[in-house]
Structures are given as structure tokens and as C-alpha cells.
Scaffold this active site. Structure first.
Site, mmCIF file in Angstrom:
data_model
loop_
_atom_site.group_PDB
_atom_site.id
_atom_site.type_symbol
_atom_site.label_atom_id
_atom_site.label_comp_id
_atom_site.label_asym_id
_atom_site.label_seq_id
_atom_site.Cartn_x
_atom_site.Cartn_y
_atom_site.Cartn_z
ATOM 1 N N ASP A 174 43.089 44.372 40.472
ATOM 2 C CA ASP A 174 42.458 43.764 39.303
ATOM 3 C C ASP A 174 42.047 44.959 38.446
ATOM 4 O O ASP A 174 41.136 45.701 38.820
ATOM 5 C CB ASP A 174 41.225 42.941 39.699
ATOM 6 C CG ASP A 174 40.618 42.257 38.491
ATOM 7 O OD1 ASP A 174 40.532 42.898 37.418
ATOM 8 O OD2 ASP A 174 40.238 41.085 38.598
ATOM 9 N N HIS A 175 42.733 45.153 37.327
ATOM 10 C CA HIS A 175 42.530 46.419 36.609
ATOM 11 C C HIS A 175 41.103 46.569 36.069
ATOM 12 O O HIS A 175 40.685 47.661 35.722
ATOM 13 C CB HIS A 175 43.582 46.628 35.509
ATOM 14 C CG HIS A 175 43.285 45.907 34.241
ATOM 15 N ND1 HIS A 175 43.625 44.599 34.041
ATOM 16 C CD2 HIS A 175 42.679 46.311 33.099
ATOM 17 C CE1 HIS A 175 43.240 44.234 32.832
ATOM 18 N NE2 HIS A 175 42.658 45.255 32.223
ATOM 19 N N HIS B 46 39.269 38.831 36.348
ATOM 20 C CA HIS B 46 38.417 39.791 35.642
ATOM 21 C C HIS B 46 36.965 39.313 35.479
ATOM 22 O O HIS B 46 36.021 40.042 35.770
ATOM 23 C CB HIS B 46 38.983 40.098 34.257
ATOM 24 C CG HIS B 46 40.422 40.533 34.284
ATOM 25 N ND1 HIS B 46 40.962 41.246 35.319
ATOM 26 C CD2 HIS B 46 41.422 40.361 33.387
ATOM 27 C CE1 HIS B 46 42.240 41.487 35.064
ATOM 28 N NE2 HIS B 46 42.543 40.962 33.901
HETATM 29 C C1 BG6 Z 1 45.118 41.178 31.376
HETATM 30 C C2 BG6 Z 1 45.449 39.865 30.724
HETATM 31 O O1 BG6 Z 1 44.969 41.004 32.762
HETATM 32 O O2 BG6 Z 1 43.904 41.667 30.828
HETATM 33 C C3 BG6 Z 1 45.612 40.056 29.234
HETATM 34 O O3 BG6 Z 1 46.663 39.356 31.278
HETATM 35 C C4 BG6 Z 1 44.369 40.689 28.660
HETATM 36 O O4 BG6 Z 1 45.883 38.826 28.590
HETATM 37 C C5 BG6 Z 1 43.974 41.940 29.437
HETATM 38 O O5 BG6 Z 1 44.652 41.037 27.315
HETATM 39 C C6 BG6 Z 1 42.621 42.429 28.991
HETATM 40 O O6 BG6 Z 1 42.394 43.680 29.538
HETATM 41 P P1 BG6 Z 1 41.436 44.737 28.823
HETATM 42 O O7 BG6 Z 1 41.417 45.893 29.764
HETATM 43 O O8 BG6 Z 1 42.061 45.038 27.491
HETATM 44 O O9 BG6 Z 1 40.123 44.045 28.683
#
Ligand code: BG6
Length: 503
Positions: free
Chosen positions: A194-195, A257
């Protein structure tokens, strides 16, 4: 995350197999992260990178492409940076010599025989198989890796598989995917990404809470009125219309997230900063989210889609590869309750959406207001509650909203801020957020990766919304570029609360 050391040491030698080597993830995030780790001296000089995909490309050409991805991404983030300063040849050239490419079909056993020979040739023993592919390949690639003997671990030869999101599309599919993966490898070999957990500001929530004794004193339902978690994006669906239209905002952002942010804020202190303890506490708190009935799920949620906005901003249904009559939500607001001793009675309001007025990911903790009696005979007719803001991105930082007397003879209360901005205290090297996650995978630290039960608890908590919406989900509208639908404001207004304003 490195614990107990002031500097991290280079990860042990390994071969990193990038499945989906020509995909967007490798371009935008993984390769820049690998380069940044090499720049920071955190990779072993024997790290090998092997791209795997169906296109025909030679090793040298693949390495050149990776180099241009790194340059493009750095230029996208920092257009002012001169091209020849982005890549340090002393970092890149040794790395480039260890980049190779295998042309292969993910659904053919021969590909995996070739990968086995490639791994043997690198001589590293350790291998990370990164599935940067469409989710439909997650099971098949894992099964074929196992069949080729590539997931068999020995001392000094770990075998790890990184699985990207989306991990399933509901509770049932997530459970099935876990079963299929766990059939061919053990939990300790699976790194579910989960990034958001790669973001410094997200990791910092735990450190802030558990290294500052003062917070624990008021971190509970005696002092906290409610919590707001926001992930607002200014971008639309960009080039991902086809994919996004089949999943929508809830599946895309919430069980993963937003629940990671919620878990960081709401979890009990872990007994140690280790993978089992941290993931165990997260599983407990997400598992304690109250399962709504259909009626409650409908009453406690808002789903909406962006319509055309000012300045010629397109509506969602006009986006590329989106059905012209699509009913997919691009915005969701929810209220969830956590049924445990700490949080009983404290609502957690979550909202996320695309094409909003600004990019703003934040957690706002609203405290119970001070009693009014002492101001009864003054000009002050309202005391604003205190908020603690944890700003995840952009303008990373944290601050308290406090009340103070405006200087002068009259008693006028103003809102002031007490806070810290990352940029004032820390010098951060450019990073994509994937650096920590890749590094942790190389060193075998699963703290920042999702365990099977974390994933399943997340889906279990959103399942009532998915079920309720399938039967009778309404869809509100908001203009592209706005702050979201009025219905989301009403969700809080009916309980006498308001969203913290975006930006
Ligand atoms: C991704 C989603 O996991 O996270 C995207 O699939 C989203 O739709 C993105 O734009 C948001 O990541 P961050 O790091 O820009 O908040």
C-alpha cells in the site's frame, strides 16, 4: 523502516524481477525509487534488475529506457533541474551493467524456466518478484513461479513476491486471492503493497503518537469529538478511465489508503515496532469497525460523480474510456464507528474524491469544545473547538489550531496555529515513496506491508457499503474543480459538524 540504527545499511544482494516491466508503475515510481536507493548507497553492488514483459527488447535498450524513465520523472517533479544533473554516472553506470530483460508470456511455463536460468546466472540466490502487472496475473504468475521451483527458500536464498493493489475487489475476491497465494508460498514471503505506507508523513503518525507522551493523555473518546480523514485529488482519472470505471473511488482508496491512515490514528500502541506487533494492532482496530446494516450504510455514506466544471473541465462521463452512462462514483464520504473502549462514540468521517479544487491529504482530529460559561458576559459568542491537523501531502507537517486573545482592549478570540512543517526541520532528498518499501522488502521487514488479515478486515469494513449501493445506491453530482457534493456536507451537518475546508 530501520529500527535501532541511525543510518540504514545496504540491503543484501538480490535479483529484482519486474513483471510488467513496460508498465506505468515501473516508469513512474519503481525505477526512480531503485535509482534513489542506489544514490543513497542502500543497495548492494550486486543487486540485479531483470525486466519481464511480452515486448521484444534487448538488455541495453531496456537499461536505456529505464534511464530515460528516471530522467522524465525527475523532470516532471522538478522541471527546473538540468537534465545532465539528474543521473549521476557513478551511480547509474554500475547499476546499468546489472540490468537485463526477459521477453516472455506470463502465462507460459517456459518464461519461468528462463527466469530460473537468469536467476542462476546472477548468482544472488535472493530474489524479489515484483508483480507490477494487471491484477488478473497475480495468482497465475505466483502459481507458475512456484511450479518452476522459484519460490522455494533456502538459507541465504529468500524468495519474496510483491503484490500491488488492487488486492481483490471485495471481501470474497480478496479472501480468494489470499488463499491462492498462501497455497504456493508462506505469509512471510508475501509483500502486499500500500504505497501510502511508503510516505514519510504516514510513518510519522505512529512515531508522533508513540514518542510524545503528551498525546496519549488526550487520545481517546474523553477528549476527541470526531476525526476527519481526507484524500482530495485535483487530478481526474487521467489515462486510467477504463480501469477506474470498473472500480470507483470506494474500492480504489478506502479499504487500503484511507484505512491505513485510520489505523495509524486509531490503533493501540504496539508492544514493539516490529511487523507482527504493528500489523496485529492494525488488524484489531480495523476489525473493530462497526458493520453497518444496509439502512445504516446508506444513511452513513455519500457517493458522487464529477460533472463538467468551470474553465472547460470535463465531466467524468466524457473522460476517455469511461462509459457515457457510467454510475461509478469518483467521490465518496463515509462515517464509520470503531467499537472499542478508546473510540466508542467517536465518529470517523472519511472522504476522498477526484477532480476536487485542490490536492489535500490530511487527518483532522477535532477535540471536544471548551465549556462556554466563562465567556457568557463577553463579546465571544462561540468557541471554536481545537483541531490537530496532520498534513500528509502536500505541505507536509502538523499543527494545532488554538484560540488566542487578539491584542487590544476588547475580548476577541482569534484562531492561531502552533505547528511544524517538514521543510523547516528536515532536508529531504527527492523520493517517490517507494524507496522505503523496496528497501524493506530487500531486508525482509514486513512492518509496512499488509498482512492477509489486514487486507480482509479492510474489505470486511467496506463490504456493507458495497452491498447497500449495489441494491439501492444513489449518485450525487459535484462540479469538477469544486470541493465536492453538498450531500457530503449534509452528512456532517446533521450531526452539528462541518468538514475542515480543503487546502
Ligand atoms: C492510487 C489510486 O492507489 O493512489 C489512484 O489508484 C490515486 O487513483 C493514488 O490517484 C493517490 O496516491 P497519492 O500518493 O497521489 O495520494
Amino acid at each position: 523502516m530501520k529500527r535501532g540504527k541511525t543510518t540504514a545499511e545496504p540491503a543484501p544482494p538480490a535479483t529484482l524481477f519486474l513483471f510488467g516491466a513496460h508498465g506505468d508503475l515501473v516508469k513512474r515510481l519503481l525505477m526512480p525509487a531503485v535509482y534513489n536507493l542506489a544514490r543513497d548507497g542502500l543497495l548492494d553492488p550486486h543487486l540485479h534488475i531483470v525486466g519481464v514483459d511480452h515486448n521484444e527488447v534487448g538488455d541495453a535498450e531496456f537499461a536505456e529506457r529505464l534511464k530515460s524513465f528516471i530522467i522524465d520523472q525527475a523532470r516532471a517533479r522538478h522541471p527546473e533541474q538540468a537534465e545532465d544533473t539528474i543521473i549521476d554516472p557513478a551511480v547509474w553506470e554500475p547499476l546499468a551493467k546489472r540490468i537485463s530483460y526477459v521477453t516472455g508470456d506470463f502465462t507460459n511455463d517456459e518464461t519461468y524456466q528462463t527466469l530460473g536460468r537468469t536467476l542462476q546466472a546472477t548468482g544472488t540466490g535472493n530474489a524479489v518478484f515484483y508483480l507490477a502487472t494487471s491484477p488478473r496475473f497475480f495468482t497465475e504468475v505466483s502459481q507458475r513461479l512456484a511450479r518452476a521451483g522459484l519460490l522455494y527458500e533456502q538459507p541465504n536464498a529468500y524468495r519474496r513476491v510483491v503484490v500491488e493493489k488492487p488486492f481483490g475487489s471485495d471481501l470474497e475476491t480478496a479472501q480468494a486471492l489470499n488463499t491462492q497465494l498462501l497455497d504456493v508460498m508462506s505469509e512471510s514471503q508475501i509483500y502486499r503493497i500500500d504505497h501510502y505506507l511508503g510516505k514519510e508523513t504516514v510513518q510519522n503518525i505512529m512515531v508522533n503518537r508513540f514518542s510524545n507522551g503528551i498525546f496519549e493523555a488526550f487520545w481517546n473518546n474523553h477528549y476527541i469529538d470526531h476525526v476527519q480523514i481526507t484524500a482530495a485529488e485535483a487530478v481526474g482519472v487521467e489515462t486510467r478511465g477504463g480501469f477506474y470505471d470498473s472500480i470507483g473511488a470506494l474500492r480504489d482508496m478506502v479499504p487500503n489508503h484511507l484505512f491505513q491512515l485510520l489505523a495509524m490514528v486509531a490503533m493501540e500502541p504496539p508492544a514493539a515496532f516490529g511487523a507482527d506487533a504493528v500489523r496485529g494492532e492494525k488488524a484489531k482496530v480495523i476489525g473493530a469497525i462497526r458493520p453497518w446494516t444496509t439502512e445504516e450504510a446508506l444513511a452513513n455514506s455519500v457517493r458522487a460523480q464529477y460533472a463538467a466544471g468551470d474553465k472547460g473541465m470535463k465531466g467524468y462521463r466524457e473522460e476517455d474510456r469511461v462509459a457515457p452512462d457510467s454510475r461509478t462514483e469518483t467521490y465518496v464520504a463515509l462515517k464509520v464507528m470503531i467499537d472499542n473502549w478508546r473510540w466508542m462514540g467517536v465518529p470517523f468521517y472519511l472522504r476522498t474524491g477526484k477532480r476536487l479544487s485542490v490536492r489535500d491529504t490530511e487527518i483532522a482530529i477535532c477535540f471536544k469544545p471548551a465549556p462556554y460559561a466563562q465567556f457568557r458576559d463577553t463579546n465571544v459568542d462561540y468557541i471554536k473547538p481545537n483541531f490537530l491537523h496532520m498534513q500528509i501531502q502536500p505541505d507536509e507537517g502538523m499543527w494545532f489550531d488554538l484560540q488566542a486573545k487578539r491584542p487590544g482592549p476588547a475580548l476577541i478570540i482569534d484562531n492561531v496555529k502552533l505547528g511544524f512543517a517538514y521543510k523547516d526541520f528536515f532536508q529531504m532528498q527527492p523520493s517517490t515513496g517507494y524507496e522505503t518499501l523496496l528497501y524493506d522488502c530487500f531486508i525482509g521487514d514486513q512492518t509496512l506491508f499488509q498482512r492477509a488479515d489486514n487486507i480482509e478486515n479492510g474489505w470486511r469494513a467496506v463490504q456493507p457499503f458495497l452491498d447497500a449501493w449495489r441494491e439501492q445506491g444513489g449518485l450525487s453530482e459535484y462540479p469538477a474543480g469544486s470541493d465536492g457534493p453538498a450531500a457530503a456536507d449534509e452528512l456532517l451537518a446533521r450531526e452539528g459538524r462541518t468538514w475542515h475546508s480543503l487546502g
